[in-house]
Design a protein around this motif. Structure first.
Motif, PDB file in Angstrom:
ATOM      1  N   CYS A 119       1.141  -0.825  -0.472  1.00 54.30           N
ATOM      2  CA  CYS A 119       0.094  -0.188  -0.026  1.00 54.30           C
ATOM      3  C   CYS A 119       0.813   1.094  -0.301  1.00 54.30           C
ATOM      4  CB  CYS A 119      -0.757   0.012   1.137  1.00 54.30           C
ATOM      5  SG  CYS A 119      -1.933   1.353   1.442  1.00 54.30           S
ATOM      6  N   PRO A 120       0.484   2.664  -0.898  1.00 54.96           N
ATOM      7  CA  PRO A 120       1.531   3.642  -1.112  1.00 54.96           C
ATOM      8  C   PRO A 120       1.340   4.114   0.251  1.00 54.96           C
ATOM      9  CG  PRO A 120       0.229   2.581  -2.876  1.00 54.96           C
ATOM     10  CD  PRO A 120      -0.076   2.324  -2.101  1.00 54.96           C
ATOM     11  N   ALA A 121       2.815   4.219   0.817  1.00 53.05           N
ATOM     12  CA  ALA A 121       2.672   5.832   2.020  1.00 53.05           C
ATOM     13  C   ALA A 121       1.502   7.028   1.585  1.00 53.05           C
ATOM     14  CB  ALA A 121       3.964   6.323   2.462  1.00 53.05           C
ATOM     15  N   GLY A 122       1.195   7.051   3.245  1.00 61.97           N
ATOM     16  CA  GLY A 122       0.444   8.802   3.372  1.00 61.97           C
ATOM     17  C   GLY A 122      -0.579   8.108   2.608  1.00 61.97           C
ATOM     18  N   ILE A 123      -1.221   7.571   3.110  1.00 57.77           N
ATOM     19  CA  ILE A 123      -2.797   7.625   3.016  1.00 57.77           C
ATOM     20  C   ILE A 123      -3.678   7.631   3.734  1.00 57.77           C
ATOM     21  CG2 ILE A 123      -4.888   5.827   1.996  1.00 57.77           C
ATOM     22  CD1 ILE A 123      -3.236   5.807  -0.440  1.00 57.77           C
ATOM     23  N   SER A 124      -4.775   7.966   4.388  1.00 59.32           N
ATOM     24  CA  SER A 124      -5.257   8.547   4.979  1.00 59.32           C
ATOM     25  C   SER A 124      -6.748   6.928   5.576  1.00 59.32           C
ATOM     26  CB  SER A 124      -6.292   9.003   5.270  1.00 59.32           C
ATOM     27  OG  SER A 124      -7.219   8.905   6.468  1.00 59.32           O
ATOM     28  N   LEU A 125      -6.446   6.047   6.664  1.00 59.61           N
ATOM     29  CA  LEU A 125      -6.164   5.597   7.253  1.00 59.61           C
ATOM     30  C   LEU A 125      -6.922   4.664   8.538  1.00 59.61           C
ATOM     31  CD1 LEU A 125      -7.593   2.692   5.452  1.00 59.61           C
ATOM     32  CD2 LEU A 125      -5.327   1.646   6.874  1.00 59.61           C
TER      33      LEU A 125
END
Lengths: 365, 365, 365, 365
Positions: free
Chosen positions: D30-36
């Motif tokens: 999963c790409p870094a920096g995705i709000s989760l």
């Protein structure tokens, strides 16, 4: 990034950070019917646990492993084996001094460069605690190998300039704080380590791993040579900077007549008189024991002051607080052992479909 | 066996034996729009060709590469690039003496052990000619790297005891028969090689590879560390028995204060004052040049008589007929260079989806 | 793009475009010792060759397959098998009318959208000629399956509204131009096809594939279920738009009491009274024959005028010149058969390491 | 078995059995920096939870998902995201009646055939609870897709003979117990289900999934076509027996002039007048919405008596005790939605390195 999985038929996916709630691994592809319980794994986990002697960090973690799936009534079921170790002793909040500074020798800067930010607590994913999953998976691989009588043993060969010599029993690695399977030489290494600590500095070393004679033919001829995959396996361990098979770097100084291992029949078996090749020819095991070495760099966290830069791009100096392992080697011994075991177990399974005779052995009624 | 493929996004599959009609490679995953022609590849093929100097086998192969797919009007199309090199000079029938005997240091025995029989002509798949596909694929990787200004250069660092010292220009490797980028030291190595030949023996050596400064962040944190995959890449080359990154085996003798590379700002960029780490921290490139070394064993085929066994399990002696390269190193230089380039190009593509900013850079209108 | 490889242990990588010099495939992971010659493969190649009847394109290609590696003295060696078919009849230059226009129902636009440009000659990589590599690889898989007595047969089930009914022998598919294994029904389908051609239009159809009873246990429980991989395999064939296993779409109308296949003992074997499930339960074969269907769209190239757009973004009309197959189905029958065979052969090899009993069967002395 | 992982760049590995302590998934790449956060995932978990209406099993599980790694300060870090759901309501011991009998339509027999034994408690790994990991992973994929405005919605199209007709809003699927986005038609389906229950029988149905218009070019031309991978994704869900893209099985009856979607310019964009192809041409998205359908078999566990065999190989009858879902479809809607989302998110990331322009967009300074 999708780089957290290793293996082809036997596959491990590891996860977890130094200061998250837990770390773990999922092992997929283990044949069904292998006897397995938590204690089988805990034995290896205990060998990598911190706080066991003066040369390892005092962070006291129990590191109890739990099996969450893939085992039923004491045997593997063929479905993925999920393993978890809860972090119980992490202290977030101590990390303000390194949050905005790149520690030399660490992955702080490269993580930021790749991902845009990082979990700065205790190294996050690049912490030595990442190896928990490797060890848990390796313990399962050991059980697979044991089914056909294969043993894998690693030990410390050297710490700084202090190097193992003479005859030794690899199992004695478990009896010394350095992992050197010789009490006297281990004591010398400890003296060296205490000196490093006095100097607020750290030491490197070499880990060696041997196996019992392996079935001939493990490994695949081109890119997935046994030695190639073992090199990936060991070089992927945090602080390893060189890998040697058999005579390793000495081969460049040797001659063909010295370096070739003559074949000879022994008890009706093809074997070799010497083992310069470390048990691998053309990327495949030749029936001899495997011999492999990993060179480990000195712990990058040292008490001495170092020049570095801030995340904002300013030159600065850093003194890394806390107590640090003066050497990584002793705790990495079991990691090397487990990575070798895992790689071999995968190759053992991959080799099962190598020829048509095997096909008939499995499917003919 | 399914081990003939390397890479994750950029993938190469090689095929072919020493004495089949042809050898080749299929490169899948190359971005569309890269300028590519056969001469781009032939330049590298010519560097590995036999028969170029007194220290390589006189088998005279033209080794002309053809592009069979994946390129249209001078540019890659994004579809697989199939590359083929026809064997023109193989002589089957010369191999009766080795058909029933296992050559020491070769893969004859391990092939039989794994597969039940083998193509005994010239080593079959384990011949040095297998590297043709690697070089062809590496040449394409070089074109990808060149798009963003990355160069990769390998050279011979040592042959037997004769080692490169002092300042040098890596490109001078192309000007000497040994690949040592220093005419005088190369001449010493040649003296050593001639002596080996007189003794009906062979020599080993070390190949080193450097790159221009790489983008920071290439490589994946755990099993697919840049150094781990590079180690697999180099150790998968036939005669390589050890791989070092940066200071390599020296790290075990170093201390943390020496081995850590201090960060420092330079022209607004984070950089390091030294490069003990060889350009990789935590498995990811740190913006410095990559430095890596491969240790190559002496050619196993020697004229001297050796003890060995027959395929029927009898002890015997073997004298391998024909003329053999007294050293593998010079022709392997370009193979090392190409494997490094291929591994880096794949990591470059893998890194493109590392963070959400990149996602927006590609898909936002 | 790295999507040209299929399979896990048995792997095929295909390459080649409609108008390049050649197309081919590399099959890696085939067990050593399987008898294989070019005629084994040519038998399948001939079944997909163009120009065999009034309903296939008259492009006359001999489509002779050559084995370039991986076979020695009539047996597979365990190393990659490289297969090549030279294009002999391509005419570049006829493609000016489609170079700058997107053909409806074709991949012209999507190729441009993805890669920035395309090889517009004859569809390039998206041409039906791409299936040459699939068929060649499938022919090898057939040889693996034959070792343990497994047969795979596909046939045309319907063309347009004309559908196979009653009892039939799948092998009769080879005796009719439509691939329908019933001469009378085939004749009806031909009437329908001639009508389509008169209307400058094209037809779709359904291909069905059955096997002999399979060993129970092939397929992996979660994502790599046998039916899941078979669906990928068939849906990856150009014009396929739906895949059904067993009763397929009928299951949504069925009830549990009807759809469940009751187990019953027969000759000491567990078997089922019916085969609504198509031979697969929980993603694994249950010992019954596999039954699978692929739904194929009508040939997108038609003589009738169609609305479309130019590469420059202008609305236009297109009339695709030349003669086109009025239906894809008959030539795709062998492609379906080969993809099913390849998928099953891979699962057969994957299954060999499923349990510890197999491990002992291979490695115990 | 190594079949518990799906995806190439974005990869999910699921683990866990019906009656183990927990189930879960590891999402890597999963790409870094995705709000989760956990609530992002819980929203989807709640939609597959049992016990929500009269047509789902009353086993009351809270199914709370926990994130154990890969998220820091509310954003993904680029490292593997480990997700866990504890089983809280399993009752071992109720399974004595099925321990020694193979349930028709279930994987009991195939598990035994493959692995030699099985975890018989509640279906073990083949339980519907296995989909927990799929849904958790899909929820993360949804966040990736949302970054560039892509939405994915599934709904029930039919249950038994009761089929959705007319205009509808896919989001209304959340408002009915059947997942049919039309209250009236849903009520008819409920009547049908109640009748099945009275007959101690079960029903099947069809799930459909649509997306917002996708970027053109997602999917890889040959084996990894978007439709091929989506078919694998959906067919790998337990009870699915057929998959259709766009017009699906209707294409076999259609003609080229009807089935081709004419291109037309709209607001300066290439688009199509119709969407018979379901948004995919040549295996790549064409900028239209994706349309895909999965056909689900009736629940195999029924109250009615069935013929079957024992593990000891004797014919017998079975009446499966307990209460069973009369239909799988409503709870599988979110599973389909999540598998589609995951497949698309992976293809989105894979497509980022398709051409040299993208390379420059990422790496040029």
């Amino acid at each position: 990034m999708a780089g957290s999985t290793f293996g082809t038929i036997l596959r491990v996916t590891t996860w977890g950070e130094s200061h998250g709630p837990a770390l773990g691994a999922v092992v997929d592809g283990c044949p069904a019917g292998i006897s397995l319980c938590e204690e089988d794994i805990q034995f290896y986990m205990n060998r990598r646990k911190p706080g066991q002697n003066p040369y390892t960090t005092p962070r006291s973690e129990s590191d109890r492993v739990e099996i969450l799936s893939g085992v039923f009534e004491g045997r593997t079921t063929g479905t993925p084996i999920s393993l978890i170790v809860h972090n119980t002793n992490q202290h977030s909040g101590d990390y303000s001094t390194i949050k905005d500074i790149y520690r030399p020798g660490h992955a702080d800067y490269t993580f930021d460069a790749k991902y845009g930010f990082r979990d700065y607590r205790g190294g996050g994913r690049s912490s030595g605690r990442e190896t928990i999953g490797r060890v848990a998976a390796g313990a399962i691989a050991m059980k697979i190998l044991a089914e056909i009588g294969i043993e894998v043993h690693a030990y410390t060969r050297s710490i700084g300039p202090v190097c193992l010599t003479g005859q030794f029993n690899p199992l004695d690695a478990l009896t010394t704080p350095t992992g050197i399977p010789n009490a006297e030489i281990s004591a010398s290494a400890e003296t060296y380590l205490r000196q490093c600590m006095t100097e607020r500095d750290s030491a490197g070393g070499v880990i060696e791993c041997i196996t019992s004679p392996l079935p001939a033919g493990l490994g695949e001829p081109v890119f997935d040579k046994a030695d190639a995959l073992l090199s990936q396996a060991l070089m992927s361990i945090g602080a390893v900077k060189a890998v040697e098979i058999g005579d390793g770097i000495q081969v460049s100084l040797s001659k063909g007549s010295q370096n070739n291992d003559s074949f000879v029949m022994q008890d009706g078996q093809v074997t070799t008189e010497t083992n310069h090749c470390g048990g691998i020819l053309g990327g495949m095991t030749n029936g001899s024991p495997l011999l492999i070495r990993a060179h480990v760099k000195p712990t990058p966290s040292i008490l001495a002051e170092q020049n570095t830069v801030t995340t904002a791009g300013e030159n600065t100096v850093i003194t890394i607080p806390g107590r640090h392992d003066p050497v990584i080697v002793p705790r990495a011994v079991v990691v090397v052992e487990c990575m070798v075991a895992f790689t071999l177990a995968d190759l053992l399974l991959r080799n099962m479909s190598a020829n048509v005779a095997s096909l008939h052995r499995i499917y003919d009624k």
